[in-house]
Design a protein around this motif. Structure first.
Motif, mmCIF file in Angstrom:
data_model
loop_
_atom_site.group_PDB
_atom_site.id
_atom_site.type_symbol
_atom_site.label_atom_id
_atom_site.label_comp_id
_atom_site.label_asym_id
_atom_site.label_seq_id
_atom_site.Cartn_x
_atom_site.Cartn_y
_atom_site.Cartn_z
ATOM 1 N N ILE A 48 0.845 -1.206 0.000
ATOM 2 C CA ILE A 48 0.000 0.000 0.000
ATOM 3 C C ILE A 48 0.874 1.248 0.000
ATOM 4 O O ILE A 48 0.602 2.230 -0.698
ATOM 5 C CB ILE A 48 -0.946 -0.005 1.217
ATOM 6 N N SER A 49 1.951 1.204 0.772
ATOM 7 C CA SER A 49 2.903 2.317 0.831
ATOM 8 C C SER A 49 3.469 2.615 -0.548
ATOM 9 O O SER A 49 3.565 3.776 -0.968
ATOM 10 C CB SER A 49 4.034 1.979 1.810
ATOM 11 N N ASN A 57 4.466 4.285 8.086
ATOM 12 C CA ASN A 57 3.885 4.758 9.346
ATOM 13 C C ASN A 57 2.731 5.736 9.120
ATOM 14 O O ASN A 57 2.212 6.327 10.061
ATOM 15 C CB ASN A 57 4.951 5.379 10.241
ATOM 16 N N GLN A 58 2.321 5.886 7.860
ATOM 17 C CA GLN A 58 1.131 6.676 7.537
ATOM 18 C C GLN A 58 -0.065 5.785 7.235
ATOM 19 O O GLN A 58 -1.114 6.276 6.808
ATOM 20 C CB GLN A 58 1.400 7.586 6.328
ATOM 21 N N ILE A 59 0.074 4.480 7.463
ATOM 22 C CA ILE A 59 -0.955 3.505 7.099
ATOM 23 C C ILE A 59 -1.406 2.722 8.322
ATOM 24 O O ILE A 59 -0.589 2.260 9.118
ATOM 25 C CB ILE A 59 -0.416 2.521 6.040
ATOM 26 N N ARG A 217 -12.522 -8.860 4.627
ATOM 27 C CA ARG A 217 -12.467 -7.766 5.593
ATOM 28 C C ARG A 217 -11.076 -7.144 5.686
ATOM 29 O O ARG A 217 -10.356 -7.292 6.678
ATOM 30 C CB ARG A 217 -12.920 -8.227 6.988
ATOM 31 N N VAL A 218 -10.700 -6.416 4.661
ATOM 32 C CA VAL A 218 -9.428 -5.704 4.646
ATOM 33 C C VAL A 218 -9.654 -4.276 4.167
ATOM 34 O O VAL A 218 -10.264 -4.053 3.115
ATOM 35 C CB VAL A 218 -8.380 -6.375 3.726
ATOM 36 N N GLY A 219 -9.186 -3.325 4.947
ATOM 37 C CA GLY A 219 -9.245 -1.922 4.571
ATOM 38 C C GLY A 219 -8.076 -1.195 5.185
ATOM 39 O O GLY A 219 -7.243 -1.799 5.883
ATOM 40 N N TYR A 220 -7.985 0.115 4.961
ATOM 41 C CA TYR A 220 -6.881 0.854 5.564
ATOM 42 C C TYR A 220 -7.189 2.338 5.639
ATOM 43 O O TYR A 220 -8.059 2.860 4.934
ATOM 44 C CB TYR A 220 -5.581 0.639 4.788
ATOM 45 N N ALA A 221 -6.458 3.006 6.530
ATOM 46 C CA ALA A 221 -6.516 4.458 6.669
ATOM 47 C C ALA A 221 -5.152 5.025 6.358
ATOM 48 O O ALA A 221 -4.125 4.390 6.620
ATOM 49 C CB ALA A 221 -6.929 4.845 8.087
ATOM 50 N N ILE A 222 -5.130 6.223 5.789
ATOM 51 C CA ILE A 222 -3.894 6.946 5.517
ATOM 52 C C ILE A 222 -4.012 8.350 6.100
ATOM 53 O O ILE A 222 -5.024 9.034 5.894
ATOM 54 C CB ILE A 222 -3.599 7.015 4.003
ATOM 55 N N SER A 223 -3.016 8.756 6.852
ATOM 56 C CA SER A 223 -2.983 10.097 7.418
ATOM 57 C C SER A 223 -1.535 10.437 7.745
ATOM 58 O O SER A 223 -0.609 9.739 7.304
ATOM 59 C CB SER A 223 -3.870 10.161 8.675
ATOM 60 N N ASN A 224 -1.327 11.487 8.507
ATOM 61 C CA ASN A 224 0.037 11.798 8.937
ATOM 62 C C ASN A 224 0.462 10.810 10.020
ATOM 63 O O ASN A 224 -0.378 10.202 10.696
ATOM 64 C CB ASN A 224 0.131 13.247 9.428
#
Length: 350
Positions: A48-49, A57-59, A217-224
């Motif tokens: 994903i990165s 570390n943003q995931i 059931r797989v998802g992800y969030a991205i942020s700082n």
């Protein structure tokens, strides 16, 4: 088990089914089922990165992106409690209701702002007013493309709104359907995270749609990085199972399947738009794997009649009335729906 008697056109699943590569990856991983999924999870985060060009570390991986929604909500509720502040969630309606369900369960007030009557888009003025009048932390949950309308919000307007927000306004952008967007004006909010547009922005995505892995059931969030660290405190440990992780990696590496998945949905969308045009039923410009279309008559009766003809279509989505959401299944499934819809017209039901 689902009743195979019915066409399941109500849950925005990808009825093309999992890719052969995903099935093979799952089968080959079964011998490792006794071990924790650390290595596959790390490999998926790395993948994903690479795809989004963000740091690992943003995931934050989720047990479906719905877990990312819940954890973000709980993280901000905890922040508000620690700071002695009030906390509310502000959402447009209709939209995907999972965030509101989680908020209700933990006692977070939910303020619902209807989409505009003109074009079913976000009512920025009312959303902003609701937060400005609140002395505390506000979380905006925005699904873009929106579910159930299937439309996208203008990129520059949304981007400007977020970039000008005060420090007590947070944004959770759900981009579950971004893989289907064909409008060249659309820009993923993941790019805004990379640009440092706002430290209060969290973007989530899922493998349930284009990748056809809803059951994994797989998802992800991205942020700082700091926000991701704060969210991770509310995620369950080892939350991505072995099968889900290896299936997601295999699918991301399967360009042929992803192209087929998108092509199939686009073909089905064209079939439905053609029959809706033929019957004079209006619909919103879908940028997703479903279409929101007009029904002339009582919606509940229409839903029941479709079920009587072995087709499950979407439920009602108040406050919008007179429209139904149809999942874009395989072309052969759409052919059955088209035939049934034409029969309904002959009977004067639509």
């Amino acid at each position: 088990m689902q009743n195979n008697k019915f066409l399941e056109l109500n849950a925005n699943e990808n009825s093309l089914g999992m890719s052969a590569s995903a099935k093979q990856a799952i089968t080959e991983s079964l011998g490792e089922g006794f071990r924790y999924p650390d290595n596959p999870r790390n490999a998926l985060i790395s993948k994903i990165s690479s795809i989004h060009d963000v740091s690992e570390n943003q995931i934050s991986l989720g047990n479906g992106s719905t877990e990312n929604i819940r954890a973000t909500l709980q993280m901000l509720q905890n922040k508000a409690l620690k700071e002695g502040r009030q906390f509310q969630m502000v959402i447009p309606v209709p939209t995907f209701d999972c965030a509101a369900m989680y908020a209700n369960a933990i006692g977070v007030p939910v303020v619902k702002i209807p989409v505009t009557a003109e074009n079913y888009d976000l009512d920025f003025d009312e959303l902003q007013k609701t937060a400005d009048e609140f002395d505390g932390i506000s979380l905006f949950y925005i699904c873009n493309p929106n579910n159930p309308t299937g439309i996208i919000t203008a990129t520059e307007k949304l981007k400007t709104w977020i970039s000008n927000a005060p420090d007590n306004h947070y944004f959770l952008l759900d981009q579950a359907y971004m893989d289907y967007v064909s409008d060249p004006s659309f820009e993923s909010a993941i790019e805004w995270v990379k640009q440092g547009l706002s430290g209060n922005l969290v973007v989530i995505h899922t493998f349930s749609k284009l990748c056809a892995l809803a059951g994994m059931r797989v998802g992800y969030a991205i942020s700082n990085p700091q926000t991701i660290e704060n969210i991770e405190a509310f995620m369950s440990m080892d939350n991505t199972n072995l099968s889900g992780a290896v299936a997601a990696i295999a699918t991301l590496n399967d360009a042929e399947f992803l192209a087929l998945s998108l092509r199939t949905t686009n073909q089905s969308r064209q079939m439905i738009e053609t029959v809706l045009d033929e019957l004079g039923l209006c619909y919103l410009p879908s940028q997703s794997n479903f279409i929101f279309y007009e029904i002339k008559g009582d919606l509940k009766t229409y839903i029941d009649r479709m079920r009587d003809h072995d087709i499950k279509v979407g439920r009602e989505f108040p406050p919008v009335t007179g429209f139904n959401r149809l999942t874009l299944g395989r072309p052969d499934e759409m052919a059955v729906f088209v035939k049934t819809l034409k029969l309904f017209r002959e009977k004067g039901w639509v």
